[in-house]
Design a protein around this motif. Sequence first.
Motif, PDB file in Angstrom:
ATOM      1  N   ARG A 195       5.892  14.505 -17.398  1.00 53.32           N
ATOM      2  CA  ARG A 195       6.678  14.366 -18.639  1.00 53.32           C
ATOM      3  C   ARG A 195       5.950  13.475 -19.640  1.00 53.32           C
ATOM      4  N   PRO A 196       5.830  13.929 -20.869  1.00 49.58           N
ATOM      5  CA  PRO A 196       5.081  13.120 -21.857  1.00 49.58           C
ATOM      6  C   PRO A 196       5.768  11.805 -22.190  1.00 49.58           C
ATOM      7  N   GLU A 197       7.126  11.751 -22.126  1.00 45.45           N
ATOM      8  CA  GLU A 197       7.824  10.516 -22.515  1.00 45.45           C
ATOM      9  C   GLU A 197       7.567   9.363 -21.542  1.00 45.45           C
ATOM     10  N   VAL A 198       7.271   9.694 -20.279  1.00 41.35           N
ATOM     11  CA  VAL A 198       7.027   8.616 -19.305  1.00 41.35           C
ATOM     12  C   VAL A 198       5.537   8.407 -19.050  1.00 41.35           C
ATOM     13  N   LYS A 199       4.717   9.169 -19.742  1.00 40.88           N
ATOM     14  CA  LYS A 199       3.277   9.120 -19.461  1.00 40.88           C
ATOM     15  C   LYS A 199       2.697   7.727 -19.688  1.00 40.88           C
ATOM     16  N   ASP A 200       3.087   7.097 -20.817  1.00 39.74           N
ATOM     17  CA  ASP A 200       2.538   5.775 -21.135  1.00 39.74           C
ATOM     18  C   ASP A 200       2.928   4.750 -20.088  1.00 39.74           C
ATOM     19  N   LYS A 201       4.199   4.793 -19.699  1.00 38.98           N
ATOM     20  CA  LYS A 201       4.668   3.842 -18.676  1.00 38.98           C
ATOM     21  C   LYS A 201       3.909   4.039 -17.372  1.00 38.98           C
ATOM     22  N   MET A 202       3.737   5.306 -17.013  1.00 43.77           N
ATOM     23  CA  MET A 202       3.032   5.595 -15.760  1.00 43.77           C
ATOM     24  C   MET A 202       1.578   5.119 -15.809  1.00 43.77           C
ATOM     25  N   GLU A 203       0.969   5.273 -16.976  1.00 46.00           N
ATOM     26  CA  GLU A 203      -0.419   4.827 -17.127  1.00 46.00           C
ATOM     27  C   GLU A 203      -0.520   3.312 -16.947  1.00 46.00           C
ATOM     28  N   ILE A 204       0.456   2.603 -17.528  1.00 43.55           N
ATOM     29  CA  ILE A 204       0.461   1.135 -17.400  1.00 43.55           C
ATOM     30  C   ILE A 204       0.642   0.750 -15.933  1.00 43.55           C
ATOM     31  N   LEU A 205       1.575   1.422 -15.262  1.00 48.24           N
ATOM     32  CA  LEU A 205       1.807   1.135 -13.846  1.00 48.24           C
ATOM     33  C   LEU A 205       0.560   1.445 -13.010  1.00 48.24           C
ATOM     34  N   LEU A 206      -0.130   2.541 -13.360  1.00 47.00           N
ATOM     35  CA  LEU A 206      -1.358   2.879 -12.632  1.00 47.00           C
ATOM     36  C   LEU A 206      -2.384   1.762 -12.772  1.00 47.00           C
ATOM     37  N   SER A 207      -2.540   1.261 -13.994  1.00 48.27           N
ATOM     38  CA  SER A 207      -3.523   0.179 -14.191  1.00 48.27           C
ATOM     39  C   SER A 207      -3.099  -1.069 -13.429  1.00 48.27           C
ATOM     40  N   CYS A 208      -1.759  -1.297 -13.327  1.00 46.81           N
ATOM     41  CA  CYS A 208      -1.275  -2.450 -12.551  1.00 46.81           C
ATOM     42  C   CYS A 208      -1.629  -2.291 -11.071  1.00 46.81           C
ATOM     43  N   VAL A 266       0.838  -1.202   0.000  1.00 49.85           N
ATOM     44  CA  VAL A 266       0.000   0.000   0.000  1.00 49.85           C
ATOM     45  C   VAL A 266       0.874   1.254   0.000  1.00 49.85           C
ATOM     46  N   ARG A 267       1.916   1.227   0.799  1.00 51.02           N
ATOM     47  CA  ARG A 267       2.798   2.407   0.874  1.00 51.02           C
ATOM     48  C   ARG A 267       3.544   2.625  -0.445  1.00 51.02           C
ATOM     49  N   LEU A 268       3.928   1.527  -1.080  1.00 49.33           N
ATOM     50  CA  LEU A 268       4.550   1.664  -2.404  1.00 49.33           C
ATOM     51  C   LEU A 268       3.562   2.291  -3.385  1.00 49.33           C
ATOM     52  N   GLY A 269       2.306   1.863  -3.280  1.00 48.92           N
ATOM     53  CA  GLY A 269       1.261   2.437  -4.137  1.00 48.92           C
ATOM     54  C   GLY A 269       1.113   3.933  -3.905  1.00 48.92           C
ATOM     55  N   LYS A 270       1.108   4.342  -2.631  1.00 43.84           N
ATOM     56  CA  LYS A 270       1.002   5.768  -2.303  1.00 43.84           C
ATOM     57  C   LYS A 270       2.161   6.549  -2.912  1.00 43.84           C
ATOM     58  N   SER A 271       3.369   5.990  -2.753  1.00 41.34           N
ATOM     59  CA  SER A 271       4.563   6.655  -3.268  1.00 41.34           C
ATOM     60  C   SER A 271       4.486   6.794  -4.789  1.00 41.34           C
ATOM     61  N   PHE A 272       3.994   5.724  -5.438  1.00 42.74           N
ATOM     62  CA  PHE A 272       3.858   5.785  -6.902  1.00 42.74           C
ATOM     63  C   PHE A 272       2.848   6.853  -7.308  1.00 42.74           C
ATOM     64  N   MET A 273       1.694   6.915  -6.613  1.00 42.88           N
ATOM     65  CA  MET A 273       0.648   7.868  -6.987  1.00 42.88           C
ATOM     66  C   MET A 273       1.148   9.306  -6.862  1.00 42.88           C
ATOM     67  N   LYS A 274       1.946   9.568  -5.844  1.00 41.08           N
ATOM     68  CA  LYS A 274       2.496  10.926  -5.696  1.00 41.08           C
ATOM     69  C   LYS A 274       3.423  11.243  -6.871  1.00 41.08           C
ATOM     70  N   GLU A 275       4.205  10.246  -7.256  1.00 43.24           N
ATOM     71  CA  GLU A 275       5.115  10.432  -8.393  1.00 43.24           C
ATOM     72  C   GLU A 275       4.308  10.605  -9.677  1.00 43.24           C
ATOM     73  N   TYR A 276       3.254   9.819  -9.805  1.00 43.60           N
ATOM     74  CA  TYR A 276       2.398   9.856 -10.998  1.00 43.60           C
ATOM     75  C   TYR A 276       1.746  11.235 -11.148  1.00 43.60           C
ATOM     76  N   GLN A 277       1.289  11.771 -10.009  1.00 42.43           N
ATOM     77  CA  GLN A 277       0.592  13.061 -10.056  1.00 42.43           C
ATOM     78  C   GLN A 277       1.547  14.229 -10.285  1.00 42.43           C
ATOM     79  N   SER A 278       2.794  14.065  -9.850  1.00 45.40           N
ATOM     80  CA  SER A 278       3.735  15.187  -9.969  1.00 45.40           C
ATOM     81  C   SER A 278       4.523  15.156 -11.280  1.00 45.40           C
ATOM     82  N   ASP A 279       4.724  13.944 -11.826  1.00 46.32           N
ATOM     83  CA  ASP A 279       5.553  13.813 -13.034  1.00 46.32           C
ATOM     84  C   ASP A 279       4.684  13.956 -14.274  1.00 46.32           C
TER      85      ASP A 279
END
Length: 1515
Positions: free
Chosen positions: A463-476, A448-461
Motif C-alpha cells: 500500500r502506498p500510504e504505509v510505504k513511508d512508515k514501512m521504509e522508516i521501520l526497515l531502516s530502524c 530477531v523474530r519480530l524483525g522476521k515478522s516485520f520483513m514478511k509484512e513489509y514485503q507483502s504490504d
Amino acid sequence: MATLILPGEWIKNWEKSGKHEFVQLCKELTEKTDHGNETKDIQAALYEVCSQVVQGNLKIDLVSAVLGEMMELRDDLPSILADVFCILDLETGALEEKNKRDHYTHLVGACLSFVPEAILKERLDPETLESLGLIKQAHQFNQKIVKIKTKLFYKQQKFNLLREENEGYAKLITELGQDLSGNITSHLVLESIKSLIGCFNLDPNRVLDIILEVYESRSEQDEFFLSLIKSYMCEPITLCHILGFKFKFYQEPNEETPKSLYHIAAALLNHKLIELEDLYVHLMPVDATIVEEHKREISEAKQIARKLVTVVLPSEKSEDKEKEKEKEEEKNEKPPDNQKLGLLEALLRIGDWHHAQSIMDQMPSFYATSHKAIALALCQLVHLTVEPLYRRAGVPKGAKGCALQPLKNKRAPQPTESFEDLRKDTFSMLCYLGPHLSHDPILFAKIVRLGKSFMKEYQSDGRPEVKDKMEILLSCFLSIADQVLLPSLSLMECNACMSEELWGLFKLFPYQHRYRLYGQWKNETYSGHPLLVKVKAQTVERAKYIMKRLTKENIKQSGRQIGKLSHSNPTILFDYMLSQIQWYDNLIVPVVDSLKYLTSLNYDVLAYCIIEALANPEKEKMKHDDTTLSLWLQSLASLCGAVFRKYPIELAGLLQYVTNQLKAGKSFDLLILKEVVQKMAGIEITDEMTSEQLEAMTGGEQLKAEGGYFGQIRNTKKSSQRLKDALLDHELALPLCLLMAQQRNGVVFLEGGEKHLKLVGHLYDQCHDTLVQFGGFLASNLSTEDYIKRVPSIDVLCNQFHTPHDAAFFLSRPMYAHQILSKYEELKKAEKGNRQQQKVTKYVAACEQVMMPVHEAVMSLHPARVWDDLRPQFYATFWSLTMYDLAVPHAAYEREVNKLRVQIKAIEENSEIPLNKKKKEKERCTALQEKLQEEEKKQMEHVQRVLHRLKLEKDSWLLTKSTKNETITKFLQLCLFPRCIFSSIDAVYCARFVELVHQQKTPNFCTLLCYDRVFSAIIYTVASCTENESHRYGRFLCCMLETVTRWHSNRAVYEKECVNYPGFLTIFRAAGFDGGNKADQLDYENFRHVVHKWHYMLTKASVHCLETGDYTHIRNILIVLTKILPCYPKVLNLGQALECRVHKICLEEKDKRPDLYALAMGYSGRLKSQKVHMVPENEFHHKDQPARSATPASQQNGPGSTGKPAANTSKTEEGGFEDGDRVKDKSQGTTKPVNKANSTAAKVTTSNGNGALNSTKAVKDDKEKSGKEKKEKKEKTPGSTPETTKAESRREKQRDERAGKEERLLREGKEKTPKADREKVKLDEKSGKDDKAKAGNGEPVEPGRDAVKESKNKEKGDRNAATATLKSPNPRSDSAESERDHKRRKLDSHSSPSHSSSVKDSSNELKDPATKDHAVNDREASQESKRRKDENGTNSSKNSQSTSPSCDSPLTPEKEKTKRSKSSSKEKAESVKAERTSSGGKKESRHEKSEKKEKRDSAGGKEEKKHHKSSDKHR
C-alpha cells in the motif's frame, strides 16, 4: 512466684522417690511449648526446691547434685536458676534467721560450678557476692556501678535546644512501623504524625528522615509511603538534600550502598517528588572519573590485543611476573561503589526509562550496560515492552513461551501493540544495550523474530500510504541489526542457534543491505567497545592456532573448531583465513573442505569477505613485472569457484561485483567469473583440447559432458541451477555477456595504455574465453523462453549495444536453434506426416520462418555493397550453424560407449563392491550408454535435415556481381577469419564449412582461391592474434591442411571430391555455368604443385615471423606451427629450413625470454620426431627436366603442369592466384617496400586473377625511371638486411655484381651446410639454360623462369602487354578482365623453389611486414577504381615475378597471340596510368634490364648460384 507446690511425700522420701519424681516433672515442663509459660513453671519448681533447702528440709549437697543434672535439659536453665537465686537473696536478706541465710549462701556456693559468675554478678546483691567470694569489697563495687550509671544515663552530650522528647520519636516509629494491611491510609498516619510533632515538639526534617528510614526498611510499601511523603513534603529540594546525605554516608571506603536506598531514590524520581539534576550531584563517582575509567578500559583492551597479536618469546621470569600481576589485580578487583549505576539499575527495575536514559546519556557509550546487572535490568524492561507484540507476531508456530507479568508502574514504557510502537522506546532501549544484549539470548531471539515478522509484512504490504512508515521501520531494524544484533552475536559464546535465527532475518534483506551490515561489523564495530577489542584479538589468535595445524588429514577436527569460532566472529576469522589463502594456495582444498560446519549466516559473511578481499584497493592485481595477474587474485578466484560450488552461498553479490568492475572497464576480475562457471556448471575453457575432446564437443550435451572436458565434473546440476537462478533473479545474464563482449575489444584501448603487450593479450584472452564459457553456460542451462526473452535481435545487439558481430552471433546462435526446433515441432504436430521427406520439408519451412527476420536484420550490419556478392542468407547461415549441425562425431560416440562398456565389465568383475552399489553403478552406466546412443541417433537425423536445407539454399548464396576474388575476400573478411579465432570448435567449423560449401557444388564459390588466400596470407593474421587466438588459428589451418592433404595424397580421392566441382574450375564462363569441360579443370598433378606452393608460402611466412625478433610474432607462429604439425611440413627441405630457424631461436632466447625458449624447444623436439614422415620434394609433387623450346610450355616445380600440354595448364586459375601471392610476397621481401596502398593492391589482385600485364608503354616509362632508383639503391649499405642486399645486387651491372659475389664466395666458401649440399645435388640436375636464368636474375630461381622471360620478350616486341583473362561472369568488363585474369594465371602459375638454397633465400626475404596491408575498402570503392587497382596489382605481380621463384603457365604461342590481340587500347592507357602511380613499374623495368643481361651472361650462372649459397650461409 510459688504457684506450683511440690507434694510433701517427695520431700520426705527425697532420696527414694522424691528426687526422681522432681526430675521427671522438670523434664515435662521443659518439653511443653506454651508461649513462655513453661519458663514460669520451671522457675516455680526450682524455687520450691531451693526454698526447701533454705528452710532446712533438704540437704544442700543432694539438691545441688540434682540441679547440676538438670542444667542439661535447657540452655537457659543457668539464667532461670540465677533469677530464682535473686528472689531468694531478697527474701533471705530481709529475714532475721541467720541459719536460713547461711543455708542460702551454701546452696549458691554449691551451684557456682554450673551457674556462670557473670550471671550471678548481674543478679545478686553486692553483699551476697562478697559473702560468696565473687567480689572483694561490696562498697567499692557499689561506687563503680554508680559512676557507670551516671555516665550512661545522666551525663548530657548536647543541650536539647528544641526541647524534643525521645518518647515522641518512639511513638513516631511505632506509628510508621504498624501493620498496614487494614484500613490504615497515609492520610490517617499523616494526622497522627502531625499530632506527635505538635505534642513532643519534634523537628519536621528529622521526622522526614525517619519516614525515609522506615520506607527504606519497608520498600515494598511503595504506594503508602510515596503518598505519605507527597502529602507531608512540599519542597523537593529538602527531600533531595536528605537523600543526598544518606548517599554521602555510604561513600566511605569499603562501604556499600544498600539496594533499598537506590530503590526509594528511584521511586521518588519516578513520581517526580525530586529532580534528577538535584540528586545527581550527591552521587559518586563524578562523571570525569567515569570517563577516565572508560578510556583506561579501552586502552587496556587494546594493549591486550597488541600482546595477543605480536609474537613474543617470554622467559619463565616474565611469565611469573605476569602471574603475580594478575593476582594483584584480583585482590584489587573490588571496585568502589558506583552510586550512579546503582540508581540507574533501580530506575530500570521499576521501569523509569526516561530518567534512566538521562543518566546513561551522561556516561560514555555502552559504559553503563557493560555492567551485567544493568544490562539484565534493561533487557527485562525490553522483554516487558515487546511482550504483547511478540505474542501476536513473533512466536513461532508450536512454541508456547512463558508469560511475563507487566510492571505495576504506570509511568513505565507502554507495551507495544504494533511495529510502529517499537519506535517509541523499544528501539532506543536496544540501542543503549548495544553489544550487551548478548547477556540475554532469549531477548535476542525475540527481537530477531519480530524483525522476521516485520520483513514478511513489509514485503507483502504494497500500500502506498504505509510505504513511508514501512521504509522508516526497515531502516530502524537495519540500525538495530548493525548496532545491537551483530555486536551481541560477537560476545555470545559460539551460539550456532542464534546465528541461524539471525540468518532467518538477514536472508529477507537484499544482499546490498546485508553486505553493508557485514562491512560495518567487520571494520567498525570491533573498535568501539573494549570487550569487542579483546574478543577480536582472541579470535585472531585462535584462528592462527587452527590455521597453523590445518591439513588434509585433520579436516574434520579443524573444521569443527573453525565452525565454533565462526558462530560468533565470522568476519574476523574469514579475514584471517583469506589472508593466509592469498599467500598459500595449497590451503584452498583443506579450507574449503573444513567449512562444512558453518551456519548459513557464516556462508553469507564468507561471500562478503571474499568480495571485500577481491576489491581491496591496497592490493595490486598485477605482479611486479606487469605481465601476469597476481597470485593472490588467482588463489581467491580458485577459492571462489570451489566454495560457491560446494556450499549454498548466494552468488548475487559476487556476480554484481564482476559486473561493476566490467562497467568500470576493468577485466581482471573476470578470472573469478571464469572459475565460478567452470566449477559450478562444469564448463571448461581451454585451447589445449585434444582432438578427441574437440570431436566430443561437436556432439550433444551428454557427449560433451562425458568426453569433452579434462575433469569429469559431476553433480553440477544443483550448483548450475543456483548460478542460473542468481543470474536471472538479478537480471545479470545479458549485461554480463554484453559487457564482456564490449570489454574484449576495449581491453586494448581502455586497459592497454602503459601495460605490457603480453598482459593486454592475456586480458583479451581472459575476457574472450570467459565470454565463450559464460555464453555456453547460458545456452545449455537457460530454458528457451528465458533465453529468447533476454537476448535481443542481432541488429539490436550490434547497432544499439555495439556488440562485436562474432560475439553477437555467438549469443544469438542458441536462440535460433531453439526457435527452429520449436517451430519444427509445431509444424510436425500440425500435420501428421511421418515420411522422412515430409519431415525435411517441414524443417526447411521452419528454418525459413525463423531465419527470415534474421536475414533482414543482418542487412544493417554491413554496407550495402557487401551484399552485392554475399547474400544475407549465406551470411546468416554461416554464422548461425555450428559443428553440431554439420557432422556427427560417430567415433566420439563409439569411444564413450566403449568406455562405459569397459566400466560395466570392471564393476561386474570387482568382488569388493557391495551388491547394491554394484547394481546402482551398472544402472548408471547403462543409462548413460542409452542416452549417448539416443543422442547420436537424434544428431544424425538433425544433420541430414540441415544438409538438405543447405542443398536447397546453396544456389542463391553467392551472387558475384563484382569479381570472384571480391566474393572470397568478403567471405574471408566477414565470416571465416572472425569466426575461426573465436573458439576451437569454431576453428574446426570454419574449415569444415569451407569443405561443405565445396562439396555442395556451390555456384560462384572458388574453393582453390579460398584455400590459396588462407595459406598465402598468414603473416599479418598471425601477428595480430593473441596467444589463445593463435591456438585457434593454428587449429583452423590444421583442419584446412587436413583436407588439402587428403586430396593431395590420393589421385582417386582428388578425382572423386574435386574434379568436376565448380570450386576447382580455372575458367568461369559468362554464358552461365554448366559445370565446365575437362580443359577448365585443374588436374591432379597441377594441384600437387599448388599444394607444394602453399607449403612453401607457409614456410616463408613462418621464417619471416621467426626472424622479426618480435615477441608476439615468434610466440604466435610457434603456437600455429605446433598446431599444424600433423599436416605441415611434409617436404624435407622446407622442414629443414624451419628446423634451422627454430634452432636459432632456441639459442637466442635461452637467457632472454624463457617462455619463447620453452615454446621453441617444444616445437623443435616435435618437429624432429616428424622428420621420418617428411618426403623429398620430387616425391611430394612430380618434377621433370624442363623441355627447351621457344614457347614457355614446359615448367618445373610449379602449379603449372610439368612437361604437360600447354592447354591443360595455361588456364590453371589456382596456380595464377596462388603464385601471384607468392610473387607479391617475394617482391616485397626483395625490394624496399612501396606505399601500403600499392602493396595491398598487389596483394589483392595477385590473388584475384583479375589483373593483366601492363602494356609496353608502361614498361618503357618504368625503364626511364629505373636509372635513378638504381643509383639510390646502390648508395644504401649492403649489409643492412638480406633483402636490401639482394635488391642491390640485382640492380647493379651484371659484371660488377659477379665480381662482388666472387669475393664473398672466397670469404665464406668454406662454410657448408646440409642445405647447401642438397642444393648442389639438385642443381646438377638442372639444365644449362636454367643456370643461366638464375645467374642473370641475381638469385636462385626455378627452371621455369625461361618461360617467363620468353613471354616477356614477346610482350615487348608486340607493345601489346595486356593478356587474356578468365571469362568473368560480370558483363561490365568481360573481355578486359578475362584477358587480365588469363595473363595473371600465365604469369603466376609458377612453382616454389626446387632446392633448399632457394627456400632459404625466399624465407629470408620475409623481413619487412609493413609492406602488406588489408585493402578491402580500396577494393570496394567503385568499379573504375577496382579496375585500376586490379591493373596496379597486375603490375606489381608482373614486376615481382622476375625477382621471385616463379614459373609461367605454359601457353602455346598461338593461344598467347590470340589472347593478346583481345586487349583494347583503353586498357593499355589505363594500365600505363596506374603503373605511374605505383612502384611496381620501376621494379619491372629493372627486372627487364636484368633479363637482357641474363641472355648475354648466361655463362656466369653457376658462379651466381655458388654466390647465393654462400650468401645464404652468411645470412
